[in-house]
Write an enzyme that holds these catalytic residues in place. Structure first.
Site, PDB file in Angstrom:
ATOM      1  N   TYR A  18      13.981  98.182   7.741  1.00 39.73           N
ATOM      2  CA  TYR A  18      13.765  97.507   9.151  1.00 39.73           C
ATOM      3  C   TYR A  18      14.242  96.307   9.339  1.00 39.73           C
ATOM      4  O   TYR A  18      14.204  95.312   8.460  1.00 39.73           O
ATOM      5  CB  TYR A  18      12.307  97.666   9.831  1.00 39.73           C
ATOM      6  CG  TYR A  18      11.864  98.960   9.614  1.00 39.73           C
ATOM      7  CD1 TYR A  18      11.936  99.777  10.654  1.00 39.73           C
ATOM      8  CD2 TYR A  18      10.944  99.274   8.473  1.00 39.73           C
ATOM      9  CE1 TYR A  18      11.365 101.204  10.671  1.00 39.73           C
ATOM     10  CE2 TYR A  18      10.140 100.806   8.529  1.00 39.73           C
ATOM     11  CZ  TYR A  18      10.755 101.501   9.588  1.00 39.73           C
ATOM     12  OH  TYR A  18      10.111 102.851   9.517  1.00 39.73           O
ATOM     13  N   ASP A  19      14.923  95.944  10.329  1.00 39.38           N
ATOM     14  CA  ASP A  19      15.731  94.379  10.429  1.00 39.38           C
ATOM     15  C   ASP A  19      14.823  93.908  11.366  1.00 39.38           C
ATOM     16  O   ASP A  19      14.810  92.751  11.423  1.00 39.38           O
ATOM     17  CB  ASP A  19      16.960  94.940  11.358  1.00 39.38           C
ATOM     18  CG  ASP A  19      18.023  95.462  10.681  1.00 39.38           C
ATOM     19  OD1 ASP A  19      17.899  95.400   9.387  1.00 39.38           O
ATOM     20  OD2 ASP A  19      18.855  96.120  11.109  1.00 39.38           O
ATOM     21  N   THR A  20      13.811  94.351  12.360  1.00 40.79           N
ATOM     22  CA  THR A  20      12.939  93.717  13.261  1.00 40.79           C
ATOM     23  C   THR A  20      11.573  93.809  12.990  1.00 40.79           C
ATOM     24  O   THR A  20      11.197  95.070  12.467  1.00 40.79           O
ATOM     25  CB  THR A  20      13.191  93.940  14.453  1.00 40.79           C
ATOM     26  OG1 THR A  20      14.537  93.848  14.745  1.00 40.79           O
ATOM     27  CG2 THR A  20      12.489  93.333  15.632  1.00 40.79           C
ATOM     28  N   ARG A  49      14.889  89.858  11.731  1.00 42.36           N
ATOM     29  CA  ARG A  49      14.517  89.356  13.082  1.00 42.36           C
ATOM     30  C   ARG A  49      13.065  89.336  13.086  1.00 42.36           C
ATOM     31  O   ARG A  49      12.404  90.556  12.872  1.00 42.36           O
ATOM     32  CB  ARG A  49      15.221  90.160  14.041  1.00 42.36           C
ATOM     33  CG  ARG A  49      14.950  89.660  15.700  1.00 42.36           C
ATOM     34  CD  ARG A  49      15.689  90.520  16.395  1.00 42.36           C
ATOM     35  NE  ARG A  49      15.369  90.292  17.827  1.00 42.36           N
ATOM     36  CZ  ARG A  49      14.966  90.958  18.932  1.00 42.36           C
ATOM     37  NH1 ARG A  49      14.962  92.218  18.721  1.00 42.36           N
ATOM     38  NH2 ARG A  49      14.672  90.468  20.068  1.00 42.36           N
TER      39      ARG A  49
END
Lengths: 229, 229
Positions: A18-20, A49
Protein backbone atom coordinates in the site's frame (compact mmCIF):
# COMPACT_ATOMS: atom_id res chain seq x y z
CA UNK A 1 -9.97 -10.54 6.02
CA UNK A 2 -7.69 -10.01 9.02
CA UNK A 3 -4.24 -11.61 8.71
CA UNK A 4 -1.88 -12.39 11.57
CA UNK A 5 1.54 -10.80 10.98
CA UNK A 6 4.45 -12.55 12.64
CA UNK A 7 7.74 -12.42 10.71
CA UNK A 8 9.72 -9.35 9.53
CA UNK A 9 8.86 -10.45 5.96
CA UNK A 10 5.11 -10.36 6.73
CA UNK A 11 5.40 -6.72 7.82
CA UNK A 12 7.59 -5.73 4.85
CA UNK A 13 5.23 -7.37 2.40
CA UNK A 14 2.25 -5.53 3.93
CA UNK A 15 4.13 -2.20 3.79
CA UNK A 16 5.07 -2.77 0.12
CA UNK A 17 1.45 -3.46 -0.78
CA UNK A 18 0.00 0.00 0.00
CA UNK A 19 1.15 3.52 -0.88
CA UNK A 20 -1.31 5.38 1.37
CA UNK A 21 -1.58 4.74 5.09
CA UNK A 22 -4.22 6.12 7.46
CA UNK A 23 -3.39 6.50 11.12
CA UNK A 24 -5.53 7.12 14.17
CA UNK A 25 -3.87 9.54 16.63
CA UNK A 26 -4.93 9.29 20.33
CA UNK A 27 -3.64 6.02 21.73
CA UNK A 28 -1.83 5.20 18.45
CA UNK A 29 0.68 8.05 17.95
CA UNK A 30 0.46 9.50 21.47
CA UNK A 31 -1.25 9.21 24.82
CA UNK A 32 -2.02 12.72 26.11
CA UNK A 33 1.17 14.64 25.32
CA UNK A 34 3.51 11.60 25.35
CA UNK A 35 4.40 10.16 21.92
CA UNK A 36 4.23 6.37 21.67
CA UNK A 37 7.70 4.79 21.33
CA UNK A 38 8.92 4.65 17.74
CA UNK A 39 5.85 6.36 16.24
CA UNK A 40 7.58 9.61 15.17
CA UNK A 41 10.60 7.81 13.61
CA UNK A 42 8.27 5.45 11.71
CA UNK A 43 6.19 8.31 10.28
CA UNK A 44 9.16 10.49 9.27
CA UNK A 45 11.00 7.66 7.48
CA UNK A 46 8.03 5.84 5.91
CA UNK A 47 8.24 7.27 2.36
CA UNK A 48 4.48 6.66 2.13
CA UNK A 49 1.52 8.98 1.64
CA UNK A 50 0.21 9.43 5.19
CA UNK A 51 -3.21 10.55 6.40
CA UNK A 52 -4.13 11.14 10.03
CA UNK A 53 -7.72 10.45 10.98
CA UNK A 54 -8.96 11.32 14.44
CA UNK A 55 -12.34 11.32 16.15
CA UNK A 56 -11.07 13.81 18.72
CA UNK A 57 -13.04 16.99 18.01
CA UNK A 58 -11.59 19.10 20.81
CA UNK A 59 -8.84 20.16 18.41
CA UNK A 60 -8.92 21.76 14.96
CA UNK A 61 -6.58 20.56 12.19
CA UNK A 62 -4.35 23.57 12.96
CA UNK A 63 -4.20 22.52 16.63
CA UNK A 64 -3.23 19.03 15.49
CA UNK A 65 -0.52 20.38 13.22
CA UNK A 66 0.96 22.07 16.32
CA UNK A 67 0.81 18.78 18.21
CA UNK A 68 2.63 16.95 15.39
CA UNK A 69 5.23 19.74 15.31
CA UNK A 70 5.76 19.41 19.07
CA UNK A 71 6.59 15.71 18.87
CA UNK A 72 8.77 16.28 15.79
CA UNK A 73 6.57 14.57 13.19
CA UNK A 74 6.64 16.14 9.70
CA UNK A 75 2.94 16.47 8.88
CA UNK A 76 0.93 19.12 6.97
CA UNK A 77 -2.58 20.37 7.80
CA UNK A 78 -3.92 18.77 4.60
CA UNK A 79 -2.89 15.35 5.84
CA UNK A 80 -5.05 15.68 8.97
CA UNK A 81 -8.74 14.73 9.05
CA UNK A 82 -10.54 15.31 12.34
CA UNK A 83 -14.19 14.79 13.22
CA UNK A 84 -14.45 18.54 14.01
CA UNK A 85 -13.41 19.39 10.43
CA UNK A 86 -15.61 16.65 8.98
CA UNK A 87 -18.61 17.88 11.02
CA UNK A 88 -18.12 21.42 9.66
CA UNK A 89 -17.88 20.08 6.08
CA UNK A 90 -20.99 17.94 6.67
CA UNK A 91 -22.99 20.95 7.91
CA UNK A 92 -21.93 23.21 5.02
CA UNK A 93 -21.83 20.68 2.15
CA UNK A 94 -24.28 17.89 3.01
CA UNK A 95 -26.84 19.60 5.26
CA UNK A 96 -26.26 22.81 3.27
CA UNK A 97 -27.17 24.93 6.30
CA UNK A 98 -28.59 28.25 5.02
CA UNK A 99 -26.41 31.27 5.85
CA UNK A 100 -29.12 32.80 8.11
CA UNK A 101 -29.29 29.65 10.26
CA UNK A 102 -26.91 28.64 13.03
CA UNK A 103 -25.63 25.72 15.09
CA UNK A 104 -25.80 25.33 18.87
CA UNK A 105 -22.45 23.82 19.91
CA UNK A 106 -21.58 21.54 22.81
CA UNK A 107 -17.83 21.37 22.37
CA UNK A 108 -14.52 23.12 22.70
CA UNK A 109 -12.54 25.76 20.79
CA UNK A 110 -11.12 23.33 18.20
CA UNK A 111 -14.64 22.50 17.04
CA UNK A 112 -15.55 26.19 16.88
CA UNK A 113 -12.43 26.94 14.79
CA UNK A 114 -13.45 24.41 12.14
CA UNK A 115 -17.00 25.83 12.01
CA UNK A 116 -15.54 29.35 11.57
CA UNK A 117 -13.27 28.12 8.74
CA UNK A 118 -16.37 26.80 6.92
CA UNK A 119 -18.27 30.08 7.55
CA UNK A 120 -20.88 28.47 9.79
CA UNK A 121 -22.60 30.67 12.43
CA UNK A 122 -22.86 29.14 15.87
CA UNK A 123 -23.75 29.86 19.50
CA UNK A 124 -22.99 27.96 22.73
CA UNK A 125 -19.57 26.27 22.81
CA UNK A 126 -17.02 28.33 24.71
CA UNK A 127 -19.37 31.33 25.22
CA UNK A 128 -18.90 32.30 28.87
CA UNK A 129 -22.69 32.59 29.33
CA UNK A 130 -22.93 28.85 28.61
CA UNK A 131 -19.93 27.83 30.69
CA UNK A 132 -21.49 28.18 34.10
CA UNK A 133 -22.70 26.04 37.00
CA UNK A 134 -25.37 28.59 37.94
CA UNK A 135 -28.92 27.22 38.03
CA UNK A 136 -30.54 27.11 34.58
CA UNK A 137 -34.18 28.18 34.38
CA UNK A 138 -36.40 28.30 31.32
CA UNK A 139 -37.88 31.58 32.60
CA UNK A 140 -34.55 33.28 31.80
CA UNK A 141 -34.04 31.52 28.45
CA UNK A 142 -34.95 32.91 25.02
CA UNK A 143 -35.19 30.33 22.25
CA UNK A 144 -33.27 31.40 19.14
CA UNK A 145 -35.48 30.35 16.20
CA UNK A 146 -32.48 30.32 13.83
CA UNK A 147 -30.78 27.35 15.51
CA UNK A 148 -31.23 24.54 12.96
CA UNK A 149 -28.76 22.02 14.39
CA UNK A 150 -27.17 20.95 17.66
CA UNK A 151 -23.60 19.70 17.22
CA UNK A 152 -22.13 17.82 20.17
CA UNK A 153 -18.49 16.82 20.61
CA UNK A 154 -16.27 16.10 23.58
CA UNK A 155 -16.73 19.02 25.96
CA UNK A 156 -14.83 19.03 29.22
CA UNK A 157 -16.92 22.00 30.36
CA UNK A 158 -20.22 20.16 29.84
CA UNK A 159 -22.91 21.46 32.22
CA UNK A 160 -26.67 21.59 32.77
CA UNK A 161 -27.12 24.94 30.99
CA UNK A 162 -25.62 23.59 27.74
CA UNK A 163 -27.59 20.33 27.96
CA UNK A 164 -30.85 22.15 28.75
CA UNK A 165 -30.44 24.65 25.92
CA UNK A 166 -29.56 21.90 23.43
CA UNK A 167 -32.63 19.95 24.60
CA UNK A 168 -34.86 23.02 24.03
CA UNK A 169 -33.57 23.49 20.47
CA UNK A 170 -33.96 19.81 19.63
CA UNK A 171 -37.53 19.65 20.97
CA UNK A 172 -38.86 23.13 20.16
CA UNK A 173 -37.21 24.20 16.87
CA UNK A 174 -38.97 22.14 14.16
CA UNK A 175 -36.54 20.02 12.14
CA UNK A 176 -33.53 20.88 14.31
CA UNK A 177 -30.82 18.29 13.48
CA UNK A 178 -28.95 16.35 16.17
CA UNK A 179 -25.29 15.77 15.17
CA UNK A 180 -22.37 14.33 17.11
CA UNK A 181 -18.73 14.52 16.07
CA UNK A 182 -18.24 10.88 17.14
CA UNK A 183 -19.63 8.21 19.43
CA UNK A 184 -16.54 7.09 21.36
CA UNK A 185 -17.66 6.21 24.87
CA UNK A 186 -14.20 6.96 26.32
CA UNK A 187 -10.91 8.43 25.18
CA UNK A 188 -7.35 7.52 26.19
CA UNK A 189 -5.25 10.02 28.16
CA UNK A 190 -1.67 9.54 29.40
CA UNK A 191 -3.06 8.36 32.78
CA UNK A 192 -6.08 6.32 31.72
CA UNK A 193 -9.55 6.52 30.20
CA UNK A 194 -11.98 9.42 30.58
CA UNK A 195 -15.57 9.80 29.29
CA UNK A 196 -15.61 10.50 25.53
CA UNK A 197 -17.81 12.47 23.13
CA UNK A 198 -20.41 9.68 22.94
CA UNK A 199 -20.83 9.90 26.70
CA UNK A 200 -21.15 13.70 26.57
CA UNK A 201 -24.00 13.40 24.05
CA UNK A 202 -25.66 10.56 26.01
CA UNK A 203 -27.93 12.87 28.13
CA UNK A 204 -29.47 14.28 24.93
CA UNK A 205 -29.93 10.81 23.41
CA UNK A 206 -31.58 9.68 26.63
CA UNK A 207 -33.80 12.77 27.03
CA UNK A 208 -34.85 12.71 23.36
CA UNK A 209 -35.11 8.94 23.02
CA UNK A 210 -33.36 9.10 19.66
CA UNK A 211 -29.87 8.72 18.24
CA UNK A 212 -27.91 11.50 16.52
CA UNK A 213 -26.20 11.54 13.13
CA UNK A 214 -22.58 10.65 13.86
CA UNK A 215 -19.70 12.02 11.79
CA UNK A 216 -16.53 10.23 12.98
CA UNK A 217 -15.42 6.60 12.81
CA UNK A 218 -16.98 4.05 12.57
CA UNK A 219 -19.66 6.14 10.76
CA UNK A 220 -18.86 6.64 7.06
CA UNK A 221 -19.26 10.43 7.01
CA UNK A 222 -15.62 11.36 7.76
CA UNK A 223 -14.26 8.72 5.36
CA UNK A 224 -16.53 10.06 2.57
CA UNK A 225 -15.01 13.47 3.27
CA UNK A 226 -11.46 12.08 2.90
CA UNK A 227 -12.31 10.22 -0.30
CA UNK A 228 -13.78 13.38 -1.84
CA UNK A 229 -10.44 15.23 -1.40
CA UNK B 1 -57.61 -2.96 34.32
CA UNK B 2 -57.92 0.72 33.42
CA UNK B 3 -61.47 2.10 33.64
CA UNK B 4 -62.72 5.26 31.99
CA UNK B 5 -64.30 7.60 34.57
CA UNK B 6 -66.95 9.95 33.21
CA UNK B 7 -69.81 10.73 35.63
CA UNK B 8 -69.64 12.27 39.14
CA UNK B 9 -70.85 8.89 40.45
CA UNK B 10 -67.88 7.08 38.81
CA UNK B 11 -65.44 9.33 40.66
CA UNK B 12 -67.30 9.02 44.00
CA UNK B 13 -67.43 5.25 43.73
CA UNK B 14 -63.67 5.10 43.04
CA UNK B 15 -62.95 7.40 46.01
CA UNK B 16 -65.14 5.27 48.33
CA UNK B 17 -63.31 2.11 47.29
CA UNK B 18 -59.82 3.00 48.68
CA UNK B 19 -58.71 4.39 52.06
CA UNK B 20 -55.08 5.06 51.07
CA UNK B 21 -54.11 7.22 48.12
CA UNK B 22 -50.64 7.69 46.69
CA UNK B 23 -49.81 10.86 44.80
CA UNK B 24 -46.94 11.83 42.56
CA UNK B 25 -45.81 15.46 43.14
CA UNK B 26 -44.05 17.23 40.21
CA UNK B 27 -46.56 17.81 37.44
CA UNK B 28 -49.41 16.40 39.60
CA UNK B 29 -49.56 18.67 42.67
CA UNK B 30 -47.38 21.48 41.31
CA UNK B 31 -45.26 22.60 38.39
CA UNK B 32 -42.13 24.27 39.71
CA UNK B 33 -43.44 26.45 42.56
CA UNK B 34 -46.98 26.84 41.17
CA UNK B 35 -49.61 24.51 42.70
CA UNK B 36 -51.94 22.86 40.21
CA UNK B 37 -55.52 24.21 40.43
CA UNK B 38 -57.63 22.48 43.07
CA UNK B 39 -54.82 20.15 44.24
CA UNK B 40 -54.35 21.67 47.72
CA UNK B 41 -58.10 21.85 48.48
CA UNK B 42 -58.57 18.24 47.37
CA UNK B 43 -55.74 16.97 49.60
CA UNK B 44 -56.80 18.95 52.69
CA UNK B 45 -60.44 17.84 52.52
CA UNK B 46 -59.99 14.24 51.39
CA UNK B 47 -60.37 12.45 54.73
CA UNK B 48 -58.15 9.71 53.28
CA UNK B 49 -54.74 8.37 54.27
CA UNK B 50 -52.40 10.14 51.85
CA UNK B 51 -48.89 9.23 50.72
CA UNK B 52 -46.72 11.34 48.46
CA UNK B 53 -44.31 9.49 46.22
CA UNK B 54 -41.77 11.41 44.18
CA UNK B 55 -38.84 10.46 42.00
CA UNK B 56 -37.35 13.95 42.44
CA UNK B 57 -34.19 13.35 44.46
CA UNK B 58 -33.01 16.97 44.53
CA UNK B 59 -35.07 17.42 47.72
CA UNK B 60 -35.11 15.58 51.05
CA UNK B 61 -38.39 14.72 52.76
CA UNK B 62 -37.85 17.75 55.03
CA UNK B 63 -37.43 19.97 51.95
CA UNK B 64 -40.68 18.53 50.60
CA UNK B 65 -42.49 19.18 53.88
CA UNK B 66 -41.46 22.85 53.47
CA UNK B 67 -42.83 22.86 49.93
CA UNK B 68 -46.17 21.39 51.08
CA UNK B 69 -46.30 23.99 53.88
CA UNK B 70 -45.68 26.79 51.36
CA UNK B 71 -48.65 25.84 49.21
CA UNK B 72 -50.84 25.30 52.30
CA UNK B 73 -51.17 21.49 52.13
CA UNK B 74 -51.33 19.72 55.51
CA UNK B 75 -48.77 16.94 55.11
CA UNK B 76 -46.30 15.32 57.55
CA UNK B 77 -42.74 14.15 56.76
CA UNK B 78 -43.81 10.53 57.34
CA UNK B 79 -46.30 10.78 54.49
CA UNK B 80 -43.56 11.68 52.00
CA UNK B 81 -41.49 9.09 50.11
CA UNK B 82 -38.82 10.42 47.80
CA UNK B 83 -36.26 8.54 45.72
CA UNK B 84 -33.47 10.28 47.70
CA UNK B 85 -34.81 8.79 50.94
CA UNK B 86 -35.43 5.41 49.31
CA UNK B 87 -31.88 5.39 47.88
CA UNK B 88 -30.44 6.04 51.35
CA UNK B 89 -32.59 3.24 52.85
CA UNK B 90 -31.54 0.92 50.01
CA UNK B 91 -27.83 1.60 50.63
CA UNK B 92 -28.08 1.11 54.42
CA UNK B 93 -30.65 -1.74 54.58
CA UNK B 94 -30.40 -3.69 51.32
CA UNK B 95 -26.78 -3.14 50.21
CA UNK B 96 -25.80 -2.95 53.92
CA UNK B 97 -22.87 -0.66 53.10
CA UNK B 98 -20.18 -1.24 55.77
CA UNK B 99 -19.57 1.80 58.01
CA UNK B 100 -15.99 2.21 56.72
CA UNK B 101 -17.16 2.45 53.10
CA UNK B 102 -18.58 5.48 51.35
CA UNK B 103 -20.67 6.64 48.41
CA UNK B 104 -19.60 8.99 45.60
CA UNK B 105 -22.59 11.25 44.95
CA UNK B 106 -23.73 12.96 41.77
CA UNK B 107 -26.64 14.96 43.10
CA UNK B 108 -27.80 17.90 45.16
CA UNK B 109 -28.15 18.78 48.85
CA UNK B 110 -31.51 17.01 49.31
CA UNK B 111 -29.89 13.70 48.38
CA UNK B 112 -26.98 14.36 50.74
CA UNK B 113 -29.39 15.15 53.61
CA UNK B 114 -31.10 11.77 53.28
CA UNK B 115 -27.72 9.97 53.22
CA UNK B 116 -26.69 11.85 56.39
CA UNK B 117 -29.97 10.88 58.12
CA UNK B 118 -29.17 7.22 57.40
CA UNK B 119 -25.58 7.65 58.68
CA UNK B 120 -24.01 6.96 55.26
CA UNK B 121 -20.57 8.50 54.49
CA UNK B 122 -20.25 10.15 51.13
CA UNK B 123 -18.01 12.35 48.97
CA UNK B 124 -18.73 14.35 45.80
CA UNK B 125 -22.19 15.95 45.65
CA UNK B 126 -22.12 19.61 46.65
CA UNK B 127 -18.40 19.57 47.63
CA UNK B 128 -16.95 22.74 46.08
CA UNK B 129 -13.93 20.77 44.76
CA UNK B 130 -16.34 18.77 42.58
CA UNK B 131 -18.44 21.71 41.46
CA UNK B 132 -16.06 23.21 38.98
CA UNK B 133 -15.60 23.68 35.25
CA UNK B 134 -11.81 23.58 35.55
CA UNK B 135 -10.11 20.90 33.42
CA UNK B 136 -10.13 17.48 35.09
CA UNK B 137 -6.93 15.45 34.79
CA UNK B 138 -6.25 11.99 36.18
CA UNK B 139 -2.73 13.12 37.14
CA UNK B 140 -4.29 15.29 39.87
CA UNK B 141 -6.81 12.66 41.03
CA UNK B 142 -6.39 10.23 43.92
CA UNK B 143 -8.71 7.23 43.88
CA UNK B 144 -10.39 6.70 47.27
CA UNK B 145 -10.40 2.90 47.75
CA UNK B 146 -13.32 3.13 50.23
CA UNK B 147 -15.85 4.28 47.62
CA UNK B 148 -18.10 1.22 47.21
CA UNK B 149 -20.98 2.83 45.32
CA UNK B 150 -21.74 5.69 42.95
CA UNK B 151 -25.22 7.18 43.51
CA UNK B 152 -26.51 9.44 40.76
CA UNK B 153 -29.58 11.66 40.94
CA UNK B 154 -30.67 14.84 39.20
CA UNK B 155 -27.75 17.26 39.52
CA UNK B 156 -28.06 20.70 38.00
CA UNK B 157 -24.35 21.25 38.63
CA UNK B 158 -23.32 18.17 36.65
CA UNK B 159 -19.86 18.58 35.14
CA UNK B 160 -16.91 16.66 33.69
CA UNK B 161 -15.06 16.35 37.02
CA UNK B 162 -18.01 14.57 38.68
CA UNK B 163 -18.57 12.30 35.67
CA UNK B 164 -14.86 11.46 35.37
CA UNK B 165 -14.48 10.66 39.07
CA UNK B 166 -17.63 8.50 39.08
CA UNK B 167 -16.29 6.69 36.01
CA UNK B 168 -12.96 6.00 37.79
CA UNK B 169 -14.72 4.54 40.85
CA UNK B 170 -17.00 2.37 38.74
CA UNK B 171 -14.16 1.00 36.63
CA UNK B 172 -11.28 0.86 39.12
CA UNK B 173 -12.82 0.03 42.54
CA UNK B 174 -13.72 -3.69 42.33
CA UNK B 175 -17.43 -4.33 42.96
CA UNK B 176 -18.34 -0.64 43.08
CA UNK B 177 -22.15 -0.44 42.70
CA UNK B 178 -23.85 1.87 40.21
CA UNK B 179 -27.13 3.27 41.60
CA UNK B 180 -29.50 5.92 40.27
CA UNK B 181 -32.30 7.54 42.23
CA UNK B 182 -34.58 7.28 39.19
CA UNK B 183 -34.55 7.00 35.41
CA UNK B 184 -36.84 9.87 34.36
CA UNK B 185 -35.49 11.26 31.11
CA UNK B 186 -37.02 14.69 31.77
CA UNK B 187 -38.78 16.53 34.57
CA UNK B 188 -41.56 19.11 34.40
CA UNK B 189 -40.86 22.69 35.51
CA UNK B 190 -43.31 25.62 35.50
CA UNK B 191 -42.00 26.65 32.05
CA UNK B 192 -41.48 23.27 30.38
CA UNK B 193 -39.37 20.12 30.42
CA UNK B 194 -35.69 19.91 31.39
CA UNK B 195 -33.31 16.91 31.35
CA UNK B 196 -34.04 14.56 34.27
CA UNK B 197 -32.01 12.24 36.50
CA UNK B 198 -31.98 9.46 33.89
CA UNK B 199 -30.33 11.87 31.44
CA UNK B 200 -27.77 12.96 34.05
CA UNK B 201 -26.72 9.33 34.58
CA UNK B 202 -26.69 8.61 30.83
CA UNK B 203 -22.97 9.49 30.31
CA UNK B 204 -21.99 6.84 32.88
CA UNK B 205 -24.32 4.24 31.34
CA UNK B 206 -22.83 5.01 27.94
CA UNK B 207 -19.19 5.02 29.11
CA UNK B 208 -19.65 1.80 31.13
CA UNK B 209 -21.95 0.03 28.68
CA UNK B 210 -24.15 -1.13 31.54
CA UNK B 211 -27.33 -0.05 33.30
CA UNK B 212 -27.52 1.00 36.95
CA UNK B 213 -29.78 -0.25 39.74
CA UNK B 214 -32.68 2.20 39.79
CA UNK B 215 -34.53 3.09 43.00
CA UNK B 216 -37.54 5.24 42.03
CA UNK B 217 -40.66 4.50 39.96
CA UNK B 218 -41.23 2.43 37.90
CA UNK B 219 -38.59 0.24 39.66
CA UNK B 220 -40.03 -1.61 42.66
CA UNK B 221 -37.39 -0.50 45.19
CA UNK B 222 -39.13 2.63 46.47
CA UNK B 223 -42.52 0.89 46.65
CA UNK B 224 -40.96 -1.97 48.68
CA UNK B 225 -39.65 0.69 51.03
CA UNK B 226 -43.17 2.18 51.46
CA UNK B 227 -44.76 -1.22 51.99
CA UNK B 228 -42.21 -2.08 54.70
CA UNK B 229 -43.25 1.00 56.75
Amino acid sequence: MATQLSSKEDYESLLDKYDTWMFDCDGVLWRGDSPIDGAVETLNSSGKRLLFVTNNATKSRKNYKGKFDNIGAQVTVDEIYGSAYAAAVYISSVMKLPKDKKVFVIGMSGLEEELKEEGISFIGGTDSADNTLETFTLANFTLDPDVAAVLCGLDMRINYTKLSKAFQYLTRNPGCQFLVTNEDSTFPTADGLLPGAGSISAPLRFALGRDPISIGKPAKTMLDCIQAK
